[in-house]
Design a protein around this motif. Structure first.
Motif, PDB file in Angstrom:
ATOM      1  N   ASP A  54      79.621  47.192  -4.349  1.00 30.81           N
ATOM      2  CA  ASP A  54      78.094  47.481  -4.046  1.00 30.81           C
ATOM      3  C   ASP A  54      77.336  47.331  -5.218  1.00 30.81           C
ATOM      4  O   ASP A  54      76.238  47.053  -5.314  1.00 30.81           O
ATOM      5  N   VAL A  55      78.063  47.899  -6.464  1.00 30.74           N
ATOM      6  CA  VAL A  55      77.285  47.711  -7.611  1.00 30.74           C
ATOM      7  C   VAL A  55      77.485  46.230  -8.029  1.00 30.74           C
ATOM      8  O   VAL A  55      76.223  45.715  -8.559  1.00 30.74           O
ATOM      9  N   LEU A 181      80.191  43.355 -14.039  1.00 30.59           N
ATOM     10  CA  LEU A 181      81.229  44.374 -13.894  1.00 30.59           C
ATOM     11  C   LEU A 181      82.375  43.958 -14.801  1.00 30.59           C
ATOM     12  O   LEU A 181      82.991  42.775 -14.511  1.00 30.59           O
ATOM     13  N   LEU A 182      82.747  44.844 -15.705  1.00 32.33           N
ATOM     14  CA  LEU A 182      83.572  44.420 -16.813  1.00 32.33           C
ATOM     15  C   LEU A 182      84.613  45.501 -16.706  1.00 32.33           C
ATOM     16  O   LEU A 182      84.595  46.689 -16.842  1.00 32.33           O
ATOM     17  N   VAL A 238      89.199  50.721 -17.880  1.00 34.20           N
ATOM     18  CA  VAL A 238      87.791  51.069 -18.143  1.00 34.20           C
ATOM     19  C   VAL A 238      86.701  50.105 -17.467  1.00 34.20           C
ATOM     20  O   VAL A 238      86.777  48.864 -17.759  1.00 34.20           O
ATOM     21  N   VAL A 239      86.099  50.590 -16.242  1.00 36.53           N
ATOM     22  CA  VAL A 239      85.018  49.734 -15.640  1.00 36.53           C
ATOM     23  C   VAL A 239      83.706  50.080 -16.065  1.00 36.53           C
ATOM     24  O   VAL A 239      83.383  51.210 -16.044  1.00 36.53           O
ATOM     25  N   GLU A 240      83.067  49.158 -16.521  1.00 36.15           N
ATOM     26  CA  GLU A 240      81.537  49.341 -16.617  1.00 36.15           C
ATOM     27  C   GLU A 240      80.748  48.395 -16.164  1.00 36.15           C
ATOM     28  O   GLU A 240      81.058  47.101 -15.695  1.00 36.15           O
ATOM     29  N   ASN A 241      79.393  48.561 -15.924  1.00 34.36           N
ATOM     30  CA  ASN A 241      78.450  47.639 -15.437  1.00 34.36           C
ATOM     31  C   ASN A 241      77.577  47.395 -16.576  1.00 34.36           C
ATOM     32  O   ASN A 241      76.901  48.244 -17.111  1.00 34.36           O
ATOM     33  N   ARG A 242      77.141  45.977 -16.451  1.00 38.84           N
ATOM     34  CA  ARG A 242      76.113  45.629 -17.381  1.00 38.84           C
ATOM     35  C   ARG A 242      74.995  44.988 -16.654  1.00 38.84           C
ATOM     36  O   ARG A 242      75.304  44.116 -15.749  1.00 38.84           O
TER      37      ARG A 242
END
Length: 245
Positions: A54-55, A181-182, A238-242
């Motif tokens: 969803d992100v 999404l990284l 580690v999951v990050e959103n940019r």
């Protein structure tokens, strides 16, 4: 044992010089595919994409989504089946052909005039286009821009000396307000030479922070017997959103 609380923070100041000069050649990646040394491939897809889908989509439909260094990621079919247009890039022609054959997807193959020796494999339905070439041969004039990026196993596979070049390309390929999404990995880089490479959070901010809002979504303990054999004591994803500005 849960190492997620303290491990990444301890590493920010670590000496990662042992990885800094490491270079994995294109031939080495092709060899991994030829001999089936592809432990990085997830046959069931990645649970973090399922969790944070969803992100990535942000409530929108019909998005253009980019998979850098895509391999034969099954998530490409998931997203195409949802009605999105998927574009990937991969140096291994075998990986791309395996993707189509394993999903019983008919496809056509054609040269990419702008890229010497480059090929594009496209599903006959038209919503999956996979480029066989170096990612650095791509540009927005060839592939357009993207509403979403799923970067799992890409930034962490790029040679450390090429990260700035990679990040600049990715920024150029992102539409405004896109979602990136990284997934990176965290471990003691003095105990494993990579890939996957350890990319400090400070470097991620340096690479992307000027043009993206960065949010850490989750840190997951992914330690397994494989990582133990590498000589590691812990291994986190580690999951990050940019979010593009």
């Amino acid at each position: 044992m849960d190492h997620s609380a303290n491990a990444p923070g301890l590493l920010e100041g670590s000496n990662i010089g042992s990885q800094k000069e490491r270079v994995v050649t294109e031939e080495e990646w092709l060899q991994k595919w030829e001999v089936g040394n592809i432990g990085f491939h997830k046959e069931q897809g990645h649970p973090l994409l399922q969790k944070y889908l969803d992100v990535l989509l942000n409530g929108k439909s019909g998005l253009r989504i980019f998979f850098p260094l895509c391999g034969k990621a099954v998530e490409m079919k998931w997203l195409a089946d949802m009605g999105h247009n998927v574009v990937g890039v991969e140096v291994s022609e075998q990986a791309l052909k395996d993707f189509f054959s394993e999903h019983s997807l008919p496809y056509c193959e054609e040269p990419v005039p702008e890229i010497s020796g480059g090929k594009m494999f496209q599903s006959t339905s038209g919503n999956i286009s996979l480029y066989c070439c170096s990612i650095y041969d791509l540009s927005s004039s060839i592939v357009g821009k993207f509403d979403g990026v799923w970067d799992r196993g890409a930034l962490v596979a790029v040679n450390p000396c090429d990260r700035q070049r990679y990040a600049s390309l990715m920024i150029n390929l992102m539409e405004k307000n896109s979602s990136y999404l990284l997934v990176t990995v965290s471990y003691d880089p003095n105990k494993h030479k990579g890939p996957p490479f350890y990319v400090p959070e400070s470097e991620i901010k340096s690479l992307f922070g000027s043009c993206c809002e960065i949010q850490c979504l989750e840190k997951v303990d992914d330690f397994s017997e494989k990582h133990k054999q590498w000589g590691l004591d812990y291994f986190l994803e580690v999951v990050e959103n940019r979010r593009g500005a």
